[in-house]
Scaffold this motif. Sequence first.
Motif, mmCIF file in Angstrom:
data_model
loop_
_atom_site.group_PDB
_atom_site.id
_atom_site.type_symbol
_atom_site.label_atom_id
_atom_site.label_comp_id
_atom_site.label_asym_id
_atom_site.label_seq_id
_atom_site.Cartn_x
_atom_site.Cartn_y
_atom_site.Cartn_z
ATOM 1 N N ILE A 152 4.744 8.884 -1.416
ATOM 2 C CA ILE A 152 5.145 9.064 0.075
ATOM 3 C C ILE A 152 5.793 7.619 0.480
ATOM 4 C CG2 ILE A 152 4.353 9.092 2.424
ATOM 5 C CD1 ILE A 152 1.930 10.506 1.353
ATOM 6 N N GLN B 145 0.834 -1.220 -0.086
ATOM 7 C CA GLN B 145 0.185 0.086 0.120
ATOM 8 C C GLN B 145 0.980 1.348 0.130
ATOM 9 O OE1 GLN B 145 -2.455 -0.952 3.608
ATOM 10 N NE2 GLN B 145 -4.199 -1.109 2.093
ATOM 11 N N SER B 146 1.802 1.305 0.802
ATOM 12 C CA SER B 146 2.793 2.385 1.001
ATOM 13 C C SER B 146 3.445 2.766 -0.510
ATOM 14 C CB SER B 146 3.855 2.342 2.105
ATOM 15 O OG SER B 146 4.777 1.303 1.595
ATOM 16 N N LEU B 147 3.436 1.712 -1.427
ATOM 17 C CA LEU B 147 3.920 2.010 -2.743
ATOM 18 C C LEU B 147 3.184 2.370 -3.600
ATOM 19 C CD1 LEU B 147 6.515 -1.006 -2.538
ATOM 20 C CD2 LEU B 147 7.170 1.359 -2.945
ATOM 21 N N GLY B 148 1.870 2.335 -3.365
ATOM 22 C CA GLY B 148 0.812 2.931 -4.250
ATOM 23 C C GLY B 148 0.029 1.815 -4.777
ATOM 24 N N MET B 149 0.242 0.487 -4.358
ATOM 25 C CA MET B 149 -0.502 -0.588 -4.985
ATOM 26 C C MET B 149 -1.936 -0.598 -4.522
ATOM 27 S SD MET B 149 2.033 -3.708 -5.100
ATOM 28 C CE MET B 149 3.809 -3.587 -4.961
ATOM 29 N N ARG C 265 13.833 0.714 -2.327
ATOM 30 C CA ARG C 265 12.399 0.313 -3.056
ATOM 31 C C ARG C 265 11.497 1.621 -2.722
ATOM 32 N NH1 ARG C 265 8.845 -4.146 -0.297
ATOM 33 N NH2 ARG C 265 8.920 -2.901 1.489
ATOM 34 N N ALA C 266 11.691 2.201 -1.676
ATOM 35 C CA ALA C 266 10.810 3.527 -1.665
ATOM 36 C C ALA C 266 11.395 4.560 -2.543
ATOM 37 C CB ALA C 266 10.836 3.924 -0.102
ATOM 38 N N VAL D 160 2.947 0.466 -10.786
ATOM 39 C CA VAL D 160 2.070 1.655 -10.565
ATOM 40 C C VAL D 160 2.236 2.736 -11.240
ATOM 41 C CG1 VAL D 160 1.778 3.122 -8.368
ATOM 42 C CG2 VAL D 160 2.037 0.741 -7.918
ATOM 43 N N GLU E 295 8.947 -3.446 -8.821
ATOM 44 C CA GLU E 295 7.489 -3.935 -8.986
ATOM 45 C C GLU E 295 6.513 -2.722 -8.868
ATOM 46 O OE1 GLU E 295 5.945 -6.748 -8.983
ATOM 47 O OE2 GLU E 295 4.170 -5.746 -8.959
ATOM 48 N N ALA E 296 6.931 -1.888 -8.131
ATOM 49 C CA ALA E 296 5.830 -0.695 -8.073
ATOM 50 C C ALA E 296 5.914 0.427 -9.037
ATOM 51 C CB ALA E 296 6.052 0.036 -6.564
ATOM 52 N N MET F 149 7.834 4.759 2.429
ATOM 53 C CA MET F 149 7.682 4.349 3.936
ATOM 54 C C MET F 149 8.549 3.236 4.148
ATOM 55 S SD MET F 149 4.536 3.572 6.242
ATOM 56 C CE MET F 149 4.497 3.857 7.971
ATOM 57 N N ARG G 11 -4.124 -5.133 -7.302
ATOM 58 C CA ARG G 11 -2.641 -5.358 -7.427
ATOM 59 C C ARG G 11 -1.893 -5.852 -6.440
ATOM 60 N NH1 ARG G 11 0.837 -3.713 -11.029
ATOM 61 N NH2 ARG G 11 -0.642 -2.414 -12.348
ATOM 62 N N MET H 70 10.312 5.250 -6.316
ATOM 63 C CA MET H 70 9.259 6.077 -6.574
ATOM 64 C C MET H 70 9.496 7.520 -6.808
ATOM 65 S SD MET H 70 7.109 3.363 -6.787
ATOM 66 C CE MET H 70 5.379 3.717 -6.682
ATOM 67 N N ARG I 201 -0.426 7.721 -2.227
ATOM 68 C CA ARG I 201 0.730 6.884 -1.312
ATOM 69 C C ARG I 201 1.916 6.865 -2.064
ATOM 70 N NH1 ARG I 201 -3.502 2.960 0.573
ATOM 71 N NH2 ARG I 201 -4.173 3.709 2.487
ATOM 72 N N ALA I 202 1.645 6.757 -3.368
ATOM 73 C CA ALA I 202 2.703 6.314 -4.239
ATOM 74 C C ALA I 202 3.976 7.194 -4.215
ATOM 75 C CB ALA I 202 2.525 6.242 -5.638
#
Lengths: 229, 254
Positions: free
Chosen positions: B93, A126-130, B163-164, B119, B114-115, B95, A134, B167, B90-91
Amino acid sequence: MSPERLGRLFWEYSDIFVHGLWITVQLSFLAMFFAMALGMLGCFGSLSRSRILRSPAILFVEFCRNTPILVQLVWVHFAWPEIVGIKFSAYTSAVIALALQSSGYLAEEFRAGIESIDRGQVEASQSLGMTYLRLMARIVVPQAVIRMIPGILNQFVTCFKSTSIVSIIAVPDLMYQANLVASATFLPMPVYTFIALIYFAMVLSISAGVRQVTKLLPNFGYFQHRRTE
Amino acid sequence: MSGEPVRLDSVHKRFGKLEVLRGIDVDVPSGATVAIIGPSGSGKSTLVRCVNHLEPIQGGAIHVGATKIDANGLWQDGRRLGAGDIARFRAHIGMVFQAFNLFPHLTVLGNLIEAPTGVLRMPRGEAVDRAIDLLAKVNLPEKVKAYPAQLSGGQQQRVAIVRALMMDPKIMLFDEPTSALDPELIGEVLKVIADLAIRGRTSIIVTHELAFAREIADRIVFMDGGKVIEEGKPADVLDRPQQERTRSFIGRIH
Ligand SMILES: Nc1ncnc2c1ncn2[C@@H]1O[C@H](COP(=O)(O)OP(=O)(O)O)[C@@H](O)[C@H]1O
Ligand SMILES: [Mg+2]
């Protein structure tokens, strides 16, 4: 009875037994195939936050798990024609009933697998925007599937054993053929003993395979590395 | 780029009857770093989790750039955001969790792209280049194909930070990023945070590393019992605390 006579007897009826066994195997695979699909629906339905999806899904799962297979079989074959208005062949009814039975257990198996995934995985996603879909498809389900495999295989064994019940609505499975041969030859003892041994050997070897797969799973992909932790 | 401002305005958060945040005011100007310290159970994790809406709030408001979070949800230009927009919010921000939370079924590279690809729809090649570039910056260039479980805790946390960063977030949230690490691995993670992760971004860091907080934070917030007890420049809060509770906490942790 001499062993030679027995040997000749089983040789003479071997086609029938092989055909019966083939039907039994078919039923097991077909029922499991549909049970997996139904089980997935039941699983995601019962995990849903929407009541309109959740309540019927839970009802369905509980119904499948908490009615005896014999009752389900007879219900599908003799009651559905009046309820749904379609008359199924004995074979189709057998697949439906076996699938219903297994789907309830599989739905629970799937749900337990998904719920066993650490909450942190969802939060990281979720924190990665999924989005929910997804993160389920890419993160949660792929991890859960591996944990579900032993349960799915065990359900297959259970389903395989349950198939013997379909002989009562005249599906020509192994058990049904045994009944025919037993009454044609007036030799129930050797025939049923033979059949019992066939089921025993089949289930034993499937179970052994299942145990083997379950043991090998930790060597699969990322599981390989988790073991050392 | 210098991030987006974050402002918590009298935030209230309850879990059932338990009031965990009891009127929190915190101001993080664009590009600033705020460290949050305080005893266990004081609501620090809950606070950062409210900023990216992992937890909804029951009162007050949180302003994150142009987005406002209140008890009724998320708002942009007076419009209430749906699930898809919340995910997009959220994408941007980042975390970082105490428990790393890397995806164990994916390789390091898989975790990183992945994201961005899924995303943000970044082309795969671009995402891979970016991943390799960032991995080199955190001293893990050879771990591209490793699985998380093959890495030490410090390495996992550095991957989680990358990983954070993949984005390109405007805001970074850290919830005790080194609390799960063996002491000898803490330094390498703190270095990555200081030199890479918070550069040009707005950051909120929950930490028990007071020396680190002093070094990187513009402001330190001391929380206890769901309230901000004291807030100010690192030197003021750490060396000349005004409140008895702050004094005793700092005394205990040293
Ligand atoms: N999901 C939750 N459900 C119920 N209570 C929670 C939940 N998360 C945290 N809490 C409670 O909220 C309080 C603050 O927790 P937390 O924000 O994790 O504190 P900290 O990070 O400062 O240790 C604690 O009393 C904790 O038990
Ligand atoms: Mg915490």
